[in-house]
Write a protein that holds these residues in place. Structure first.
Motif, PDB file in Angstrom:
ATOM      1  N   PHE A 146     -34.118 -41.604  -3.721  1.00 34.25           N
ATOM      2  CA  PHE A 146     -34.309 -40.198  -4.031  1.00 34.25           C
ATOM      3  C   PHE A 146     -33.038 -39.571  -4.588  1.00 34.25           C
ATOM      4  O   PHE A 146     -31.927 -39.915  -4.170  1.00 34.25           O
ATOM      5  N   GLY A 147     -33.245 -38.609  -5.493  1.00 31.70           N
ATOM      6  CA  GLY A 147     -32.154 -37.753  -5.909  1.00 31.70           C
ATOM      7  C   GLY A 147     -31.895 -36.691  -4.858  1.00 31.70           C
ATOM      8  O   GLY A 147     -32.585 -36.617  -3.846  1.00 31.70           O
ATOM      9  N   GLU A 148     -30.883 -35.848  -5.111  1.00 31.94           N
ATOM     10  CA  GLU A 148     -30.478 -34.841  -4.144  1.00 31.94           C
ATOM     11  C   GLU A 148     -31.443 -33.651  -4.096  1.00 31.94           C
ATOM     12  O   GLU A 148     -31.337 -32.821  -3.202  1.00 31.94           O
ATOM     13  N   GLY A 149     -32.338 -33.580  -5.054  1.00 29.99           N
ATOM     14  CA  GLY A 149     -33.332 -32.515  -5.028  1.00 29.99           C
ATOM     15  C   GLY A 149     -32.927 -31.280  -5.822  1.00 29.99           C
ATOM     16  O   GLY A 149     -31.737 -31.010  -6.020  1.00 29.99           O
ATOM     17  N   SER A 150     -33.933 -30.588  -6.281  1.00 30.13           N
ATOM     18  CA  SER A 150     -33.739 -29.286  -6.935  1.00 30.13           C
ATOM     19  C   SER A 150     -34.403 -28.233  -6.067  1.00 30.13           C
ATOM     20  O   SER A 150     -35.617 -28.296  -5.834  1.00 30.13           O
ATOM     21  N   TRP A 151     -33.587 -27.276  -5.568  1.00 24.30           N
ATOM     22  CA  TRP A 151     -34.108 -26.244  -4.675  1.00 24.30           C
ATOM     23  C   TRP A 151     -34.556 -25.075  -5.526  1.00 24.30           C
ATOM     24  O   TRP A 151     -33.736 -24.381  -6.104  1.00 24.30           O
ATOM     25  N   LEU A 152     -35.857 -24.861  -5.575  1.00 25.35           N
ATOM     26  CA  LEU A 152     -36.424 -23.815  -6.424  1.00 25.35           C
ATOM     27  C   LEU A 152     -36.904 -22.651  -5.586  1.00 25.35           C
ATOM     28  O   LEU A 152     -37.667 -22.840  -4.631  1.00 25.35           O
ATOM     29  N   THR A 153     -36.472 -21.467  -5.948  1.00 27.38           N
ATOM     30  CA  THR A 153     -36.968 -20.233  -5.339  1.00 27.38           C
ATOM     31  C   THR A 153     -37.524 -19.354  -6.443  1.00 27.38           C
ATOM     32  O   THR A 153     -36.814 -19.044  -7.400  1.00 27.38           O
ATOM     33  N   VAL A 154     -38.786 -18.984  -6.311  1.00 24.76           N
ATOM     34  CA  VAL A 154     -39.430 -18.091  -7.276  1.00 24.76           C
ATOM     35  C   VAL A 154     -39.659 -16.758  -6.582  1.00 24.76           C
ATOM     36  O   VAL A 154     -40.344 -16.699  -5.550  1.00 24.76           O
ATOM     37  N   VAL A 155     -39.071 -15.714  -7.133  1.00 26.23           N
ATOM     38  CA  VAL A 155     -39.186 -14.394  -6.478  1.00 26.23           C
ATOM     39  C   VAL A 155     -40.085 -13.442  -7.295  1.00 26.23           C
ATOM     40  O   VAL A 155     -40.360 -13.713  -8.463  1.00 26.23           O
ATOM     41  N   GLU A 167     -37.580 -15.629 -11.605  1.00 26.62           N
ATOM     42  CA  GLU A 167     -38.599 -14.618 -11.364  1.00 26.62           C
ATOM     43  C   GLU A 167     -39.990 -15.159 -11.680  1.00 26.62           C
ATOM     44  O   GLU A 167     -40.153 -15.993 -12.588  1.00 26.62           O
ATOM     45  N   MET A 168     -40.937 -14.677 -10.946  1.00 26.41           N
ATOM     46  CA  MET A 168     -42.334 -15.058 -11.161  1.00 26.41           C
ATOM     47  C   MET A 168     -42.693 -14.879 -12.636  1.00 26.41           C
ATOM     48  O   MET A 168     -42.339 -13.870 -13.258  1.00 26.41           O
ATOM     49  N   GLY A 169     -43.390 -15.877 -13.160  1.00 24.69           N
ATOM     50  CA  GLY A 169     -43.802 -15.816 -14.552  1.00 24.69           C
ATOM     51  C   GLY A 169     -42.876 -16.550 -15.507  1.00 24.69           C
ATOM     52  O   GLY A 169     -43.267 -16.850 -16.635  1.00 24.69           O
ATOM     53  N   GLN A 170     -41.674 -16.836 -15.049  1.00 21.04           N
ATOM     54  CA  GLN A 170     -40.725 -17.542 -15.905  1.00 21.04           C
ATOM     55  C   GLN A 170     -41.026 -19.044 -15.920  1.00 21.04           C
ATOM     56  O   GLN A 170     -41.628 -19.590 -14.992  1.00 21.04           O
ATOM     57  N   GLU A 171     -40.549 -19.680 -16.967  1.00 16.52           N
ATOM     58  CA  GLU A 171     -40.677 -21.136 -17.075  1.00 16.52           C
ATOM     59  C   GLU A 171     -39.502 -21.791 -16.352  1.00 16.52           C
ATOM     60  O   GLU A 171     -38.364 -21.344 -16.459  1.00 16.52           O
ATOM     61  N   VAL A 172     -39.817 -22.855 -15.633  1.00 16.73           N
ATOM     62  CA  VAL A 172     -38.793 -23.624 -14.922  1.00 16.73           C
ATOM     63  C   VAL A 172     -38.836 -25.067 -15.412  1.00 16.73           C
ATOM     64  O   VAL A 172     -39.919 -25.654 -15.504  1.00 16.73           O
ATOM     65  N   THR A 173     -37.696 -25.613 -15.722  1.00 20.64           N
ATOM     66  CA  THR A 173     -37.620 -27.020 -16.123  1.00 20.64           C
ATOM     67  C   THR A 173     -36.623 -27.742 -15.231  1.00 20.64           C
ATOM     68  O   THR A 173     -35.451 -27.363 -15.158  1.00 20.64           O
ATOM     69  N   LEU A 174     -37.105 -28.759 -14.561  1.00 19.39           N
ATOM     70  CA  LEU A 174     -36.264 -29.593 -13.712  1.00 19.39           C
ATOM     71  C   LEU A 174     -36.058 -30.932 -14.414  1.00 19.39           C
ATOM     72  O   LEU A 174     -36.991 -31.463 -15.020  1.00 19.39           O
ATOM     73  N   ARG A 175     -34.855 -31.461 -14.265  1.00 19.80           N
ATOM     74  CA  ARG A 175     -34.510 -32.677 -15.007  1.00 19.80           C
ATOM     75  C   ARG A 175     -34.080 -33.791 -14.075  1.00 19.80           C
ATOM     76  O   ARG A 175     -33.549 -33.540 -12.980  1.00 19.80           O
ATOM     77  N   PRO A 184     -44.437 -17.568  -6.839  1.00 16.17           N
ATOM     78  CA  PRO A 184     -43.682 -17.680  -5.578  1.00 16.17           C
ATOM     79  C   PRO A 184     -44.080 -18.887  -4.728  1.00 16.17           C
ATOM     80  O   PRO A 184     -43.231 -19.479  -4.063  1.00 16.17           O
ATOM     81  N   ARG A 185     -45.360 -19.268  -4.760  1.00 14.02           N
ATOM     82  CA  ARG A 185     -45.802 -20.405  -3.944  1.00 14.02           C
ATOM     83  C   ARG A 185     -45.265 -21.736  -4.460  1.00 14.02           C
ATOM     84  O   ARG A 185     -45.447 -22.774  -3.804  1.00 14.02           O
ATOM     85  N   ASP A 186     -44.628 -21.731  -5.616  1.00 14.11           N
ATOM     86  CA  ASP A 186     -43.997 -22.947  -6.133  1.00 14.11           C
ATOM     87  C   ASP A 186     -42.624 -23.182  -5.509  1.00 14.11           C
ATOM     88  O   ASP A 186     -42.002 -24.228  -5.745  1.00 14.11           O
ATOM     89  N   SER A 187     -42.144 -22.232  -4.750  1.00 17.28           N
ATOM     90  CA  SER A 187     -40.833 -22.368  -4.105  1.00 17.28           C
ATOM     91  C   SER A 187     -40.852 -23.576  -3.176  1.00 17.28           C
ATOM     92  O   SER A 187     -41.695 -23.685  -2.281  1.00 17.28           O
ATOM     93  N   ALA A 188     -39.933 -24.493  -3.411  1.00 17.74           N
ATOM     94  CA  ALA A 188     -39.906 -25.759  -2.670  1.00 17.74           C
ATOM     95  C   ALA A 188     -38.681 -26.540  -3.120  1.00 17.74           C
ATOM     96  O   ALA A 188     -37.943 -26.100  -4.007  1.00 17.74           O
ATOM     97  N   VAL A 189     -38.497 -27.691  -2.506  1.00 20.45           N
ATOM     98  CA  VAL A 189     -37.493 -28.638  -3.005  1.00 20.45           C
ATOM     99  C   VAL A 189     -38.232 -29.708  -3.789  1.00 20.45           C
ATOM    100  O   VAL A 189     -39.197 -30.302  -3.277  1.00 20.45           O
ATOM    101  N   TYR A 190     -37.811 -29.929  -4.992  1.00 22.15           N
ATOM    102  CA  TYR A 190     -38.429 -30.929  -5.855  1.00 22.15           C
ATOM    103  C   TYR A 190     -37.494 -32.123  -5.954  1.00 22.15           C
ATOM    104  O   TYR A 190     -36.353 -32.012  -6.382  1.00 22.15           O
ATOM    105  N   PHE A 191     -38.011 -33.267  -5.511  1.00 25.34           N
ATOM    106  CA  PHE A 191     -37.226 -34.495  -5.540  1.00 25.34           C
ATOM    107  C   PHE A 191     -37.726 -35.404  -6.643  1.00 25.34           C
ATOM    108  O   PHE A 191     -38.933 -35.615  -6.802  1.00 25.34           O
ATOM    109  N   LEU A 195     -39.780 -32.090 -15.234  1.00 21.41           N
ATOM    110  CA  LEU A 195     -40.928 -31.470 -14.573  1.00 21.41           C
ATOM    111  C   LEU A 195     -40.863 -29.992 -14.925  1.00 21.41           C
ATOM    112  O   LEU A 195     -39.847 -29.333 -14.677  1.00 21.41           O
ATOM    113  N   LYS A 196     -41.931 -29.496 -15.512  1.00 19.40           N
ATOM    114  CA  LYS A 196     -41.940 -28.124 -15.991  1.00 19.40           C
ATOM    115  C   LYS A 196     -43.006 -27.326 -15.263  1.00 19.40           C
ATOM    116  O   LYS A 196     -44.124 -27.821 -15.024  1.00 19.40           O
ATOM    117  N   ILE A 197     -42.669 -26.110 -14.910  1.00 18.38           N
ATOM    118  CA  ILE A 197     -43.624 -25.192 -14.295  1.00 18.38           C
ATOM    119  C   ILE A 197     -43.671 -23.946 -15.178  1.00 18.38           C
ATOM    120  O   ILE A 197     -42.653 -23.289 -15.404  1.00 18.38           O
TER     121      ILE A 197
END
Lengths: 112, 114
Positions: free
Chosen positions: B105-114, B14-22, B84-91, B77-79
């Motif tokens: 490249f790794g397989e990617g992290s598919w991020l959806t922010v609602v 959800e919008m406003g939450q912290e996201v951590t990709l590893r 919502p505009r951060d929704s993307a695939v992060y490689f 990588l932390k957001i």
């Protein structure tokens, strides 16, 4: 900086040959990559050209003209599995040669 | 050999939450990259590290984004906060440090922010 142009989409027939073009404008050029990316997957390396000319690797060949800022990827004997996006990417000469810039990719659809 | 390993593969937040990709790079690679891919902008370089040191973060969109590499085998990588505009695939990607070397490249992290 770098500016890279590729066609957005292309369609070709199974068994045919297709050429995907890439033009670039850059303040300094070291080399050019081609990557393949299937939908929902990671980009995978196809080729890297530094010198002018054609490099062949099986069904895939890549051409580079440094003076014209132009490259193409040639796919022969197309197979259905070649349906994917093809990304052109430029490696700068300076300012961090690892700072590779990717084009937005050409989505190739192979039809029977 | 194991390739670049990313987690999570998919995240909906959800919008406003912290996201951590590893990310775990390929062993022996001394360069690590974070890219973001969207339909509109394609594959964009956000930041890259050499020997665990950030070299260029000019692609990081804004202060909400941060990246760390505490050791040679791990990066995040932390957001915070996510939008919502951060929704993307992060490689995440890595390479060995010689000119011309392939970026894997790794397989990617598919991020959806609602």
């Amino acid at each position: 900086g770098q500016n890279i142009d590729q066609p957005t989409e292309m369609t070709a027939t199974e068994g045919a040959i297709v050429q995907i073009n890439c033009t670039y404008q850059t303040s300094g050029f070291n080399g050019l990559f081609w990557y393949q990316q299937h939908a929902g997957e990671a980009p995978t390396f196809l080729s890297y050209n530094v010198l002018d000319g054609l490099e062949e690797k099986g069904r895939f060949s890549s051409f580079l003209s440094r003076s014209k800022g132009y490259s193409y990827l040639l796919l022969k004997e197309l197979q259905m599995k070649d349906s994917a996006s093809y990304l052109c990417a430029v490696r700068p000469l300076s300012g961090g040669y690892q700072k590779v810039t990717f084009g937005t990719g050409t989505k190739l659809q192979v039809i029977p | 050999d194991a390739g670049v390993i990313q987690s999570p593969r998919h995240e909906v937040t959800e919008m406003g939450q912290e996201v951590t990709l590893r990310c775990k790079p390929i062993s022996g690679h001394d360069y690590l990259f974070w890219y973001r891919q969207t339909m509109m902008r394609g594959l964009e370089l956000l930041i890259y590290f050499n020997n665990n040191v950030p070299i260029d973060d000019s692609g990081m969109p804004e202060d909400r984004f941060s990246a760390k590499m505490p050791n040679a085998s791990f990066s995040t990588l932390k957001i915070q906060p996510s939008e919502p505009r951060d929704s993307a695939v992060y490689f995440c990607a890595s390479s060995a440090g010689t000119a011309g070397n392939t970026i894997y490249f790794g397989e990617g992290s598919w991020l959806t922010v609602v």
